[in-house]
Design an enzyme around this catalytic site. Structure first.
Site, PDB file in Angstrom:
ATOM      1  N   GLY A 219       0.827  -1.204   0.000  1.00  0.00           N
ATOM      2  CA  GLY A 219       0.000   0.000   0.000  1.00  0.00           C
ATOM      3  C   GLY A 219       0.860   1.252   0.000  1.00  0.00           C
ATOM      4  O   GLY A 219       0.802   2.060  -0.906  1.00  0.00           O
ATOM      5  N   GLY A 447       1.227  -6.483   3.916  1.00  0.00           N
ATOM      6  CA  GLY A 447       2.543  -7.094   3.803  1.00  0.00           C
ATOM      7  C   GLY A 447       3.398  -6.666   4.989  1.00  0.00           C
ATOM      8  O   GLY A 447       4.570  -6.998   5.092  1.00  0.00           O
ATOM      9  N   THR A 448       2.753  -5.953   5.918  1.00  0.00           N
ATOM     10  CA  THR A 448       3.468  -5.375   7.055  1.00  0.00           C
ATOM     11  C   THR A 448       3.771  -6.387   8.148  1.00  0.00           C
ATOM     12  O   THR A 448       4.688  -6.189   8.922  1.00  0.00           O
ATOM     13  CB  THR A 448       2.598  -4.282   7.692  1.00  0.00           C
ATOM     14  OG1 THR A 448       1.308  -4.870   7.954  1.00  0.00           O
ATOM     15  CG2 THR A 448       2.399  -3.111   6.756  1.00  0.00           C
ATOM     16  N   ILE A 602       9.301  -4.370  20.402  1.00  0.00           N
ATOM     17  CA  ILE A 602       9.186  -4.990  19.086  1.00  0.00           C
ATOM     18  C   ILE A 602       8.442  -6.315  19.276  1.00  0.00           C
ATOM     19  O   ILE A 602       8.857  -7.151  20.081  1.00  0.00           O
ATOM     20  CB  ILE A 602      10.582  -5.228  18.479  1.00  0.00           C
ATOM     21  CG1 ILE A 602      11.291  -3.886  18.243  1.00  0.00           C
ATOM     22  CG2 ILE A 602      10.487  -6.033  17.183  1.00  0.00           C
ATOM     23  CD1 ILE A 602      10.563  -2.915  17.323  1.00  0.00           C
ATOM     24  N   GLN A 611      10.548  -5.087   7.858  1.00  0.00           N
ATOM     25  CA  GLN A 611       9.881  -3.826   7.564  1.00  0.00           C
ATOM     26  C   GLN A 611      10.884  -2.671   7.487  1.00  0.00           C
ATOM     27  O   GLN A 611      10.788  -1.813   6.612  1.00  0.00           O
ATOM     28  CB  GLN A 611       8.809  -3.540   8.617  1.00  0.00           C
ATOM     29  CG  GLN A 611       7.769  -2.555   8.110  1.00  0.00           C
ATOM     30  CD  GLN A 611       6.541  -2.501   8.980  1.00  0.00           C
ATOM     31  OE1 GLN A 611       6.627  -2.748  10.180  1.00  0.00           O
ATOM     32  NE2 GLN A 611       5.411  -2.170   8.411  1.00  0.00           N
ATOM     33  N   GLU A 677       6.985   3.535   8.955  1.00  0.00           N
ATOM     34  CA  GLU A 677       7.570   4.630   8.180  1.00  0.00           C
ATOM     35  C   GLU A 677       8.984   4.976   8.648  1.00  0.00           C
ATOM     36  O   GLU A 677       9.777   5.498   7.879  1.00  0.00           O
ATOM     37  CB  GLU A 677       6.703   5.903   8.243  1.00  0.00           C
ATOM     38  CG  GLU A 677       5.349   5.715   8.832  1.00  0.00           C
ATOM     39  CD  GLU A 677       4.185   5.981   7.875  1.00  0.00           C
ATOM     40  OE1 GLU A 677       3.122   5.444   8.114  1.00  0.00           O
ATOM     41  OE2 GLU A 677       4.345   6.701   6.883  1.00  0.00           O
TER      42      GLU A 677
END
Lengths: 710, 291
Positions: A219, A447-448, A602, A611, A677
């Protein structure tokens, strides 16, 4: 279990092709829609001839602004188009939807679309950036302090080009009606985003719109919005009484489904002789596609990165005849950090101070523009660990000091930070008689790794193996969870999964003690590791449910929005890289990479590393390759994956990713902040700095292509 | 759109004579892109993949137009090192499995990867029609941007190349490390027995082209009988002459000035590699530098 490396629970179905993506949806009698798009960049449609298309084999309907499907105006401000398609004759950009052909097959629809002709009252499109504009500039400012005086002054401008998300999966929507109920299979970063938009524009109660988006092929922001094919497929399906599938071509994705805007930043910094910043001014300019409303607050990253008593940023918006600009991974920060991180490197050189040292001297122990304390910040540890692991101390002070054959070798670093927050999310956990648990929410996995995050957190809380948890995402009928955007999924949904998995234990205990068939009827029980116990008796929840002949117990848990006016929340990181530039041809190649991240807890070490690696790859593209060109007709000329270059395997070195082990208890009990991000922020700056160190050439205009390095 | 599937070359030539508007398709790595983008809609496609003659190579060498790059790399790497090097830089493994030298010639793009090698190695293109067979030297094959010397009824049948008589090298500059159209490219072939040099540039003029002045200069400057280490002045002059042979344009991949510069670099670089190989062979070493 939290923090260990876990394979993706959806990995197998994805690599074997079993995972259903929107365009894979097979509904008997499905028809295909194909978009007709404008071939001018600005003007007004004066007429369209659809006779030949309507006479073409298999064609069921041709919709145009002269024969539209009724769509109501969009109400909610979003990152996508301002106006629903085909409702007016104004042409705002090249490639705008002006027609929708529906036929029995995709080939028939495409062929007929090619037969539709349009006439226009044409005007010259505006594409210059920055340059003359269609309307007055809009300025937004934030100012802290008023002094801009210091001993040392540095000023420079940095520019970035149009870029596109280039998710592998193009935008696809399949719509079907059952009476007045609509079911939509579509690409989306959040099923509720689709439901809300469709409710507005179709005039249908949201409760009657069922959106399914279980798997999304990338995305990066480009699937946050709902582009023209979404309302058109739904409205055409309603009008025709047949299911309709519409998939954008790659060229249409480039033209109408969002892009990263062009930007320019002019930075003026002052500091004392020992390198303490006294002021930073960043005047940011961003393009805005007239197809949409959105533009980047490109200078704002400057407000929160380094300590400075005086800060001033501005935003100037330049509207252009292009499709909507939209959010793209780290919108604002990816471009914003390129400028400030390059400038910090340049200032360090001017002062004769090491770039890491300059950042430590200007370390923001409080949020620079608000003065609030951070919820948690260990960026200094990222710098120190990164420098040590990378061998930064061995770095020559001079530029162009290292050569390996014909290759000039340089190293560079940059800071990464991205805002964090925790919204409200509700999650349902259901325990089944077969001993499995399902976890559902409207969240999306692009896909994260969100599926696996749900599985890990539920398994951890329930005390069962990950393999016994089945996450269900991307269904609008599930409890309302966070959409996949703004690095918000895990920090918002994660705590809700924990709450729900806790709550379902209470439901299970109630069943165990109140169901007459239960061996624990009327007893005092406890839950542990997937089983209920009392005295000497222990029974797994699957056996208990089976014994009681109950189909399942479930609970919805809600984790509320965090309202904390006292703290600033961000994820942090530091990138270190080595770049080689060929002495004679100028080819730049990234040869070594280390990212150290401080992003709270995490959840899955493996997917988290992936990622960050993926974001670094995207940043390498931003730095060295990616730029969409616009010609005089306002068309994106390289609107395909052969001409718009993204990195290939051969361009990417091993990417070493480290996570610091600092939970952030202020943001949630889970302590996770976002990482979606973070990884791309600073990458282009680090590369530009390494290129400069290798060659002595400072490139302030992305991408850094070979001809700029001679 | 008709899809025509001849089983033999004779049948294909007859169809092409009757339907000169039929577009030949082999690997489809160019034609299918054009069709998918609707850049052209031919009345017919002429599928060449069933014709056995086109899929073979024979000693000599005659390489069928339908032999894919992957086979040139695997089977002909020793005899045609320059062509194999260029083939390795084409697209991705999938593209190399499908794409053919015949297709490269048919498309005649100035950026086609194999063209400089074919020019520098004196390749001869065998074309055929129902009227007979013609042998066209590579240097006469490329007529303009995406235009070649084929008549409307002709098909490319094979490429004739002599097994390398000396070192061959190929170099390409791209904006990324793979799957990229050349910003510019260069090929060199040494013919030590004939005291001769072949040199050609790609993606730096309306057509791929030879650099005759550079070839002549190098042939006169090099002593093939008693090879000695290259003088820098020879490399520089050679690079300069190669650069002068090009007439590039500015485009999104690179500027004309960059292309001129990079060609000189590649000419010097590949000459250095080729000469090193020759010296090593004279000194009895089998070691070969790679591109």
């Amino acid at each position: 279990m939290i923090g260990r490396p876990v394979d993706r629970v959806d990995g197998r179905i994805k690599v074997t092709g079993a995972a259903p993506y929107a365009a894979d949806t097979k509904i008997p009698g499905v028809t295909c829609g194909y978009l007709v798009t404008s071939t001018i960049g600005r003007g007004r449609l004066t007429g369209m001839d659809t006779a030949a298309a309507l006479a073409s084999p298999g064609v069921l309907a041709v919709y145009t602004p002269f024969n539209p499907l009724k769509l109501f105006a969009y109400v909610q401000e979003q990152n996508d188009e301002r106006f629903p398609p085909l409702q007016d004759t104004e042409i705002r950009f090249f490639g705008q939807a002006i027609g929708f052909v529906v036929a029995e097959t995709w080939e028939q629809a495409r062929d007929a679309a090619g037969l539709v002709t349009a006439t226009y009252d044409q005007q010259p499109p505006v594409t210059e950036f920055p340059g003359r504009t269609l309307q007055a500039f809009e300025e937004v400012e934030e100012v802290v302090g008023t002094q801009t005086v210091g001993d040392i002054t540095f000023t420079a401008s940095y520019t970035t080009p149009f870029q596109h998300h280039c998710a592998m999966e193009p935008h696809a929507t399949v719509a079907t009606w059952n009476g007045d109920h609509l079911t939509v299979y579509t690409v989306s970063q959040g099923a509720l985003l689709v439901q809300r938009r469709l409710s507005e524009t179709l005039g249908v109660d949201a409760a009657k719109i069922h959106v399914l988006s279980p798997h999304v092929g990338g995305g990066f922001g480009g699937k946050w919005g709902n582009w023209a094919q979404v309302p058109l497929a739904c409205a055409a399906s309603r009008a025709l009484g047949r299911p309709v599938k519409a998939v954008l071509t790659r060229e249409q994705v480039f033209a109408m489904a969002g892009h990263r805007p062009r930007t320019k930043q002019t930075l003026a910094m002052t500091c004392t002789e020992d390198g303490k910043l006294t002021s930073i001014v960043n005047d940011g300019v961003t393009s805005r596609g007239l197809g949409g409303n959105w533009s980047e607050s490109v200078a704002n990253w400057t407000l929160t990165t380094y300590a400075s008593p005086n800060l001033r940023v501005t935003k100037t918006v330049v509207p252009l005849n292009l499709g909507a600009a939209t959010v793209m991974r780290a919108p604002g920060e990816a471009n914003g950090s390129f400028a400030l991180e390059s400038a910090m490197d340049e200032l360090a050189a001017q002062l004769g101070v090491d770039p890491v040292e300059l950042r430590l001297r200007n370390y923001a122990t409080l949020v620079p523009n608000t003065g609030k304390p951070w919820s948690g910040k260990h960026l200094d540890e990222c710098y120190r660990l990164g420098a040590e692991e990378f061998g930064w101390s061995k770095r020559p002070k001079q530029v162009r000091a290292t050569a390996d054959g014909d290759w000039l070798v340089g190293t560079g670093m940059a800071t990464a930070t991205y805002g964090a927050s925790r919204g409200q999310a509700s999650i349902k956990v259901r325990l089944h008689p077969d001993g499995t648990a399902s976890v559902s929410g409207t969240a999306a996995d692009l896909g994260t790794g969100q599926y696996t995050v749900f599985a890990i957190l539920a398994a951890d809380e329930l005390g069962i193996p990950v393999t016994r948890v089945r996450p269900d995402l991307g269904d609008s009928t599930s409890p309302a969870a966070a959409n996949a955007g703004g690095s918000n999924s895990t920090c918002t949904n994660g705590p809700a999964v924990q709450v729900a998995a806790k709550a379902v234990q209470t439901e299970l205990i109630t069943l165990a003690t109140t169901n007459p068939r239960s061996p624990f009827y009327g007893k005092e029980v406890s839950y542990r590791d997937g089983s209920v116990s009392s005295g000497g008796l222990t029974m797994s929840f699957g056996t208990l449910l089976t014994t009681c002949d109950v189909g399942g117990v479930e609970a919805v848990g809600t984790s509320p929005r965090l309202v904390d006016p006292e703290h600033g929340f961000r994820s942090f990181g530091a990138h270190f890289c080595e770049v080689r530039v060929h002495r004679l041809t100028g080819e730049p190649r990234v040869t070594r990479w280390l990212s150290v991240c401080d992003a709270g807890t995490i959840v899955n070490a493996k997917a988290a590393r992936s990622q960050i690696q993926g974001a670094v790859v995207m940043g390498i593209g931003q730095a060295l390759l990616e730029a969409t060109e616009v010609d005089v007709s306002a068309r994106f000329t390289n609107a395909n994956l052969a001409s718009y270059l993204v990195p290939v395997h051969a361009d990417i070195p091993r990417i070493d990713v480290r996570f610091l082990d600092h939970s952030d208890p202020v943001i949630s009990g889970l302590g996770a902040k976002g990482i979606g991000e973070l990884g791309i922020v600073g990458v282009a700056g680090a590369i530009a700095n390494a290129v400069h160190h290798a060659t002595g050439v400072r490139v302030r205009d992305l991408p850094i292509t070979l001809d700029k390095l001679l | 759109m008709d899809f025509l599937r001849p089983e033999t070359l004779a049948e294909a030539l007859e169809i092409k004579a009757e339907r000169p508007d039929a577009v030949p398709i082999a690997g489809g790595t160019d034609v299918m892109v054009e069709l998918n983008y609707d850049h052209r809609r031919p009345a017919a496609l002429l599928d060449l993949t069933r014709i056995p003659e086109l899929q073979q190579w024979e000693d000599g060498l005659r390489v069928g137009a339908g032999v894919p790059y992957v086979r040139i790399i695997d089977e002909l790497g020793a005899q045609l090192p320059g062509l194999a090097m260029a083939s390795r830089t084409v697209g991705s493994p999938q593209i190399r499995n499908r794409g053919t030298v015949g297709g490269n010639l048919g498309a005649a793009s100035p950026a086609g990867d194999t063209h400089p090698v074919l020019l520098a190695s004196d390749a001869v293109i065998e074309v055929a029609s129902v009227r007979g067979t013609r042998m066209i030297p590579a240097a006469e094959f490329y007529l303009g941007v995406k235009r070649n010397a084929l008549e409307p009824d002709e098909l490319i049948v094979a490429v004739h190349l002599t097994p390398a008589k000396g070192p061959q090298q190929f170099s390409k500059v791209g904006t990324r490390n793979a799957m990229v159209i050349a910003v510019c490219s260069f090929a060199i072939s040494l013919f030590p027995q004939e005291n001769r040099v072949g040199a050609a540039v790609g993606s730096a003029a309306p057509t791929p082209r030879r650099a005759p002045e550079a070839e002549e200069f190098l042939a006169s400057a090099l002593d093939f009988k008693n090879p000695k280490p290259l003088l820098d002045s020879v490399k520089r002059e050679f690079g300069e002459l190669v650069s002068r042979a090009a007439s590039p344009i500015d485009d999104v991949r690179g500027s004309a000035a960059y292309r001129k510069h990079a060609l000189a670099v590649m000419a010097r670089r590949t000459l250095g590699w080729a000469w090193q190989e020759l010296l090593a062979k004279k000194n009895g070493s089998e070691e070969r530098p790679c591109a």
